[in-house]
Every structure is written in C-alpha cells, then in structure tokens.
Design a protein around this motif. Structure first.
Motif, mmCIF file in Angstrom:
data_model
loop_
_atom_site.group_PDB
_atom_site.id
_atom_site.type_symbol
_atom_site.label_atom_id
_atom_site.label_comp_id
_atom_site.label_asym_id
_atom_site.label_seq_id
_atom_site.Cartn_x
_atom_site.Cartn_y
_atom_site.Cartn_z
ATOM 1 N N TYR A 40 -30.250 39.781 15.384
ATOM 2 C CA TYR A 40 -31.143 40.240 16.446
ATOM 3 C C TYR A 40 -32.518 39.598 16.273
ATOM 4 O O TYR A 40 -32.858 39.103 15.207
ATOM 5 C CB TYR A 40 -31.311 41.763 16.391
ATOM 6 C CG TYR A 40 -30.062 42.566 16.607
ATOM 7 C CD1 TYR A 40 -29.389 43.145 15.538
ATOM 8 C CD2 TYR A 40 -29.560 42.771 17.886
ATOM 9 C CE1 TYR A 40 -28.244 43.911 15.738
ATOM 10 C CE2 TYR A 40 -28.411 43.534 18.090
ATOM 11 C CZ TYR A 40 -27.765 44.089 17.003
ATOM 12 O OH TYR A 40 -26.624 44.844 17.211
ATOM 13 N N SER A 41 -33.301 39.660 17.332
ATOM 14 C CA SER A 41 -34.693 39.203 17.276
ATOM 15 C C SER A 41 -34.813 37.823 16.637
ATOM 16 O O SER A 41 -35.629 37.613 15.740
ATOM 17 C CB SER A 41 -35.543 40.225 16.498
ATOM 18 O OG SER A 41 -35.470 41.498 17.089
ATOM 19 N N LEU A 42 -34.006 36.915 17.101
ATOM 20 C CA LEU A 42 -34.000 35.579 16.510
ATOM 21 C C LEU A 42 -35.345 34.896 16.713
ATOM 22 O O LEU A 42 -35.980 35.020 17.768
ATOM 23 C CB LEU A 42 -32.870 34.757 17.098
ATOM 24 C CG LEU A 42 -31.501 35.118 16.509
ATOM 25 C CD1 LEU A 42 -30.371 34.657 17.410
ATOM 26 C CD2 LEU A 42 -31.353 34.532 15.119
ATOM 27 N N LYS A 43 -35.758 34.200 15.663
ATOM 28 C CA LYS A 43 -37.075 33.575 15.628
ATOM 29 C C LYS A 43 -36.941 32.053 15.584
ATOM 30 O O LYS A 43 -35.879 31.523 15.222
ATOM 31 C CB LYS A 43 -37.829 34.048 14.385
ATOM 32 C CG LYS A 43 -38.075 35.537 14.317
ATOM 33 C CD LYS A 43 -38.811 35.888 13.032
ATOM 34 C CE LYS A 43 -39.131 37.369 12.951
ATOM 35 N NZ LYS A 43 -39.867 37.708 11.705
ATOM 36 N N PRO A 44 -38.014 31.353 15.877
ATOM 37 C CA PRO A 44 -37.972 29.878 15.817
ATOM 38 C C PRO A 44 -37.617 29.345 14.428
ATOM 39 O O PRO A 44 -37.161 28.207 14.321
ATOM 40 C CB PRO A 44 -39.399 29.487 16.216
ATOM 41 C CG PRO A 44 -39.869 30.606 17.074
ATOM 42 C CD PRO A 44 -39.267 31.840 16.466
#
Length: 126
Positions: A84-88
């Motif tokens: 979840y909430s994948l980031k760069p």
C-alpha cells in the motif's frame, strides 16, 4: 523440482497499491521461510519482508513497515506481499526466495536463501 514464480508486478501511481504473489512448487511451503527482496538499478538486493510459513512470524524492513503486509496460504503454497501507499523509492524488481533453516538473522540477507524466483517489476510513476 523446486520453483518459485512471482506475479502481480506492474505500473502504479504514487500512493497506489499492488499485491505480489509467490507461488511455490516442488516443496512444502510450511517447512520454509519465505523472503521478499527487491533490487533497484545500481543498488544491492535488499530484504523487504520475510515470513516463517510454519508459525506466521514476520519481519519487515523499516522502509516498508506499516505499508506492506506479508501473508501466506499454505494450502495454496503461495506467499503474498500486499503493498500500500507505494512511494517513488519503492520501484524495483521484487523477488521471492525460500530456505528451510528456520528463523534467524540469516533471513535478512540474500545469501541466506537457497531458491529464488525470476522477479517481477514494480514501477511507481505518475
């Protein structure tokens, strides 16, 4: 023949979610520790999360705690990584790996594992 096959990677926007699967064959999942690792270009392979398929013990890298969840379905011989909430900073090739030597400090290093999948690409981009 021992085999691990990852699936579920793809392109997702920042803040999005993906679920990776690691399907095992040729061995009984509950006798193994399964680890998810990732490797970005120019970087070393790093541990993301591990699970003891026998008792469900889990471990997470600090960078993914609270965002990723590892789980297993021993009946399906499959381990999952819900992201979840994948980031760069999450994009990489994600690999699953397995070893039968139980829970210990070796689970956090790539050379502690005997079997590897081919990897699945995760891309985070808007």
């Amino acid at each position: 023949q021992v085999q691990l096959v990852e699936s579920g990677g793809g392109l997702v926007q920042p803040g999005g979610s993906l679920r990776l699967s690691c399907a095992a064959s040729g061995f009984t999942l509950r006798d193994y520790v399964i680890g998810w690792f990732r490797q970005a270009p120019g970087k070393e392979r790093e541990v993301v999360s591990c699970i003891n398929s026998r008792d469900g013990s889990t471990l997470y890298a600090d960078s993914v705690k609270g965002r990723f969840t590892i789980s297993r379905d021993n009946a399906k011989n499959t381990v999952y990584l819900q992201m979840y909430s994948l980031k760069p900073e999450d994009p990489a090739v994600y690999y699953c790996a397995a070893h039968p030597r139980g829970w210990g400090p070796w689970i956090q290093v790539a050379h502690g594992y005997d079997y590897w999948g081919q990897g699945t690409q995760v891309t985070v981009s808007s």
